[in-house]
Structure formats: C-alpha cells, structure tokens
Write an enzyme that holds these catalytic residues in place. Sequence first.
Site, PDB file in Angstrom:
ATOM      1  N   LYS A   1      26.016  58.500  42.098  1.00 15.31           N
ATOM      2  CA  LYS A   1      25.887  57.222  42.798  1.00 15.31           C
ATOM      3  C   LYS A   1      27.195  56.463  42.803  1.00 15.31           C
ATOM      4  CE  LYS A   1      21.577  55.784  41.409  1.00 15.31           C
ATOM      5  NZ  LYS A   1      21.762  55.541  39.996  1.00 15.31           N
TER       6      LYS A   1
ATOM      7  N   LYS B   1      29.321  66.649  39.842  1.00 20.97           N
ATOM      8  CA  LYS B   1      27.946  66.253  40.118  1.00 20.97           C
ATOM      9  C   LYS B   1      27.910  65.182  41.219  1.00 20.97           C
ATOM     10  CE  LYS B   1      25.887  62.975  37.572  1.00 20.97           C
ATOM     11  NZ  LYS B   1      24.784  62.066  37.860  1.00 20.97           N
TER      12      LYS B   1
ATOM     13  N   LYS C   1      32.488  58.543  31.208  1.00 20.08           N
ATOM     14  CA  LYS C   1      32.560  57.212  31.826  1.00 20.08           C
ATOM     15  C   LYS C   1      33.606  56.346  31.150  1.00 20.08           C
ATOM     16  CE  LYS C   1      28.105  56.756  34.142  1.00 20.08           C
ATOM     17  NZ  LYS C   1      26.887  55.969  34.368  1.00 20.08           N
TER      18      LYS C   1
HETATM   19  P1  ATP Z   1      25.768  56.966  38.215  1.00 20.03           P
HETATM   20  O1  ATP Z   1      26.739  57.750  39.031  1.00 20.03           O
HETATM   21  O2  ATP Z   1      25.812  55.487  38.486  1.00 20.03           O
HETATM   22  O3  ATP Z   1      25.779  57.315  36.759  1.00 20.03           O
HETATM   23  P2  ATP Z   1      23.676  58.752  38.950  1.00 20.03           P
HETATM   24  O4  ATP Z   1      23.813  59.197  40.358  1.00 20.03           O
HETATM   25  O5  ATP Z   1      24.067  59.692  37.874  1.00 20.03           O
HETATM   26  O6  ATP Z   1      24.362  57.348  38.768  1.00 20.03           O
HETATM   27  P3  ATP Z   1      21.303  57.769  37.596  1.00 20.03           P
HETATM   28  O7  ATP Z   1      20.655  56.479  37.946  1.00 20.03           O
HETATM   29  O8  ATP Z   1      22.154  57.800  36.398  1.00 20.03           O
HETATM   30  O9  ATP Z   1      22.165  58.323  38.816  1.00 20.03           O
HETATM   31  O10 ATP Z   1      20.200  58.890  37.527  1.00 20.03           O
HETATM   32  C1  ATP Z   1      18.873  58.804  38.022  1.00 20.03           C
HETATM   33  C2  ATP Z   1      18.245  60.169  37.934  1.00 20.03           C
HETATM   34  O11 ATP Z   1      18.847  61.047  38.885  1.00 20.03           O
HETATM   35  C3  ATP Z   1      18.417  60.850  36.563  1.00 20.03           C
HETATM   36  O12 ATP Z   1      17.220  61.500  36.206  1.00 20.03           O
HETATM   37  C4  ATP Z   1      19.513  61.842  36.796  1.00 20.03           C
HETATM   38  O13 ATP Z   1      19.429  62.957  35.926  1.00 20.03           O
HETATM   39  C5  ATP Z   1      19.248  62.248  38.237  1.00 20.03           C
HETATM   40  N1  ATP Z   1      20.475  62.723  38.877  1.00 20.03           N
HETATM   41  C6  ATP Z   1      21.638  62.030  38.998  1.00 20.03           C
HETATM   42  N2  ATP Z   1      22.550  62.755  39.666  1.00 20.03           N
HETATM   43  C7  ATP Z   1      21.967  63.948  39.975  1.00 20.03           C
HETATM   44  C8  ATP Z   1      22.399  65.122  40.667  1.00 20.03           C
HETATM   45  N3  ATP Z   1      23.617  65.211  41.174  1.00 20.03           N
HETATM   46  N4  ATP Z   1      21.530  66.146  40.809  1.00 20.03           N
HETATM   47  C9  ATP Z   1      20.266  66.050  40.306  1.00 20.03           C
HETATM   48  N5  ATP Z   1      19.806  64.980  39.635  1.00 20.03           N
HETATM   49  C10 ATP Z   1      20.623  63.921  39.466  1.00 20.03           C
END
Ligand code: ATP
Length: 339
Positions: free
Chosen positions: A199, A196, A114
């Site tokens: 969000k 991955k 990040k």
């Molecule tokens: P950002 O992109 O803003 O970092 P994010 O999509 O990684 O957001 P988080 O709020 O950080 O989402 O994560 C919430 C939960 O979702 C965490 O337990 C994380 O491990 C899970 N998670 C995030 N992305 C994935 C993915 N691609 N596959 C499975 N689990 C995920």
Amino acid sequence: MTTKKRVFSGIQPSGNIHLGNYLGAVKQWVEGQDEKENFICVVDLHSLTVPQDPVELRFQTRSLAAVLLASGIDPDKTTLFIQSHVTAHAEGCWLLNCVTPLGWLQRMTQFKDKSAKQESVGMGLLDYPVLQAADIMLYDAHEVPVGEDQKQHVELCRDIGQRFNHIYEEEFFIIPEPKIPQDGARLMGLDDPTVKMSKSLAYTRGHAVRLLDEPKEILRSFKKAVTDSGREIRFSDDPEKAGVNNLLGIYKAVTGKANDEVEADFANARGYGDLKVGVAEVVIEFLAPMQARYKALMDDPAELDRILAIGAEQAAAVSMPKLRQMKEIMGLVLPVSSD
Ligand code: ATP
Ligand code: LTN
C-alpha cells in the site's frame, strides 16, 4: 453460546487498498463469514506508526471501511469496526508491553524494513506487533487470516500470549493460529516482481493494482508489468520468471482455476502481451461490481457511520470485559462503578 471459531484480522488505512490485500486477506474474511465469527478491524492506530497526513488518514479510514463492505463483508455476519473506537486495544497493548522482551520486537523483519526507510523511527513502529497481539487476543480469536508477510507477527503474538499465560494464569489467552491462503498470499509489485505489492508503494504508478483504479489505469499497469525476455507462459520457481509467475498467480487467484487450466487459457497466446491483457481483463471484470457498491456506500456517509458505530459497540462488548480480567489478574485495582 456460540461454538463458531472466532476470527480476528486487521488492515491499515495507510493508502489505497490493492489486489494483494484483497487476495491475501479480505477474500478469506468474506469467504469465512458464514461458518466463523468474524471481527474485522480497520487498524488506524497501526497506521500512525509511520508518518500520515491527518486529512488523508481520516479519508482513507472511511474509504477502506466502505471498500471492505463493498467487497462482501456483511455487517450482519461480521463485526466491522475502527480500532481507535475501542479503547481496549491501546490499553491492552500497554499491559502486554510490560511482558514483552525488547529483543523479540527488534528481530521483526517488518520493523527492520520499515525503520530502514524512516529518517526518525517512532516507538510505535517497534511496538506495532504488541498492539497487533492485543487486537487478536482481546477477542479470544482462534484464527488470524492474513497474507504471508504477517505470519511472523502472528507467531510473535503466540509467544506473547504464552508468556503472559505462564506468568499470570495458564489458558487465560487463547493462542491463535495464522491462516495463510494457498493462492494470492504474496502478490509482488507489477513494476518489480522482487518486492511485495504494498500500500505504501501504491502511489508509484504501475506498482500495484488498486481496487478502486479505473479500468484503463488497470490495463495500463498490467501492460507495463515487468516480465523477462522469454515467451513461455508457465508457472515456475525460476527467479528470472518471477514477473510471469506473479501474473499467472493473479489470474489463478481471481478466476479460481487450477494451474493447468490457467496455462491452457494462454496456450495460444502470441507472447507476454496477450498474457498481460488477459490478466487485466479478468481483474477489471472482477472489480467492476465492487467499485459500483463502493460508490453507493460513499454517497451515504450516515449509513457507513451507523454500521461502524454498531461494529464498535459489538467489539467493545467482547474486548472490554477481557481487558478488565487482564487488569485484575495483573494486580491492578479495578475502579468501583459509581452507579
Ligand atoms: P503497508 O504497505 O502500508 O504496510 P500493506 O499493503 O502491507 O500496507 P496491510 O494493511 O499491512 O497492507 O495488510 C493487510 C493485509 O493484506 C495483511 O493480511 C497482509 O498480509 C495482506 N497483504 C499485504 N500485502 C500483500 C501482498 N502483496 N500479497 C498478499 N497479501 C498481502
Ligand atoms: N499488521 C497487520 C494489520 C493488523 C492485523 C491485526 C492483522 C493489525 N492488527 C490483527 C491481523 C490481526 C498488517 O496487515 N500489516
């Protein structure tokens, strides 16, 4: 006294919640509600570690809480709350900062990824996992259900907890275990199966399946999913087949079928086009009832606020006394109550 295992997990209101968040994390939270004591937190303070638009952040925070309820989080079984409503989190983070070596934070993969994307890196981004450790350990949580990408942060939380216990009082903090699901722990982007599903990237069309997407948007995203030039529809570890593998993984996690059943469902497919439409159909059908419940919750803001206020009260009742104990064993003078 309850003998249930205590669970803590969090999710950032940093954008539109997607299928990866649901299958990697939220699904486990919903399924564990009966036999575990769950604390689920919308971690708005964590979201501030990268730039956010204030109006959008406020909307996403309430919207995310509504999606979690619509996904099956039951406020009678789970304490659902907003992180900034309980001041113990930020205070506990400060106290843990003072026992956390800088080098431990600089090594975190998420920080490296990040920070490489930011023009100016705020202190909060480096400190992110310490706030996460405070979240978890202020609740004496035994288990932390998360997707694969969060394993390193939970391991760091364990290290911080052990160091604190060693310095101040053995067994003060419970050392938590990460819980990663077997299926859906790491969904990849539909537009690029080497990254991955995230969000922060979900604003790019065709990257993520957002839980609130309209059926035709979901179908369009799947139809455009990147695959390869072959035709074989099978699970495989071949990096060339990562796109097809991701689609099969989504189908498997949503339907709960075994690998051979999933492959059998596509045995007569004429090519990847049929696979994409088949996966889109199960996802659309799966999301429809959740989307209807979401709309009803967002139409009743007073009820949503009421649920979140009760959640914050229940959360504070657990974490504030733990914070007080922390302060005491660290040598701070506790304020004498005036009443
Ligand atoms: P950002 O992109 O803003 O970092 P994010 O999509 O990684 O957001 P988080 O709020 O950080 O989402 O994560 C919430 C939960 O979702 C965490 O337990 C994380 O491990 C899970 N998670 C995030 N992305 C994935 C993915 N691609 N596959 C499975 N689990 C995920
Ligand atoms: N960093 C987590 C969100 C998070 C979290 C937590 C997860 C904040 N605090 C405590 C589990 C336990 C993420 O998903 N990116």
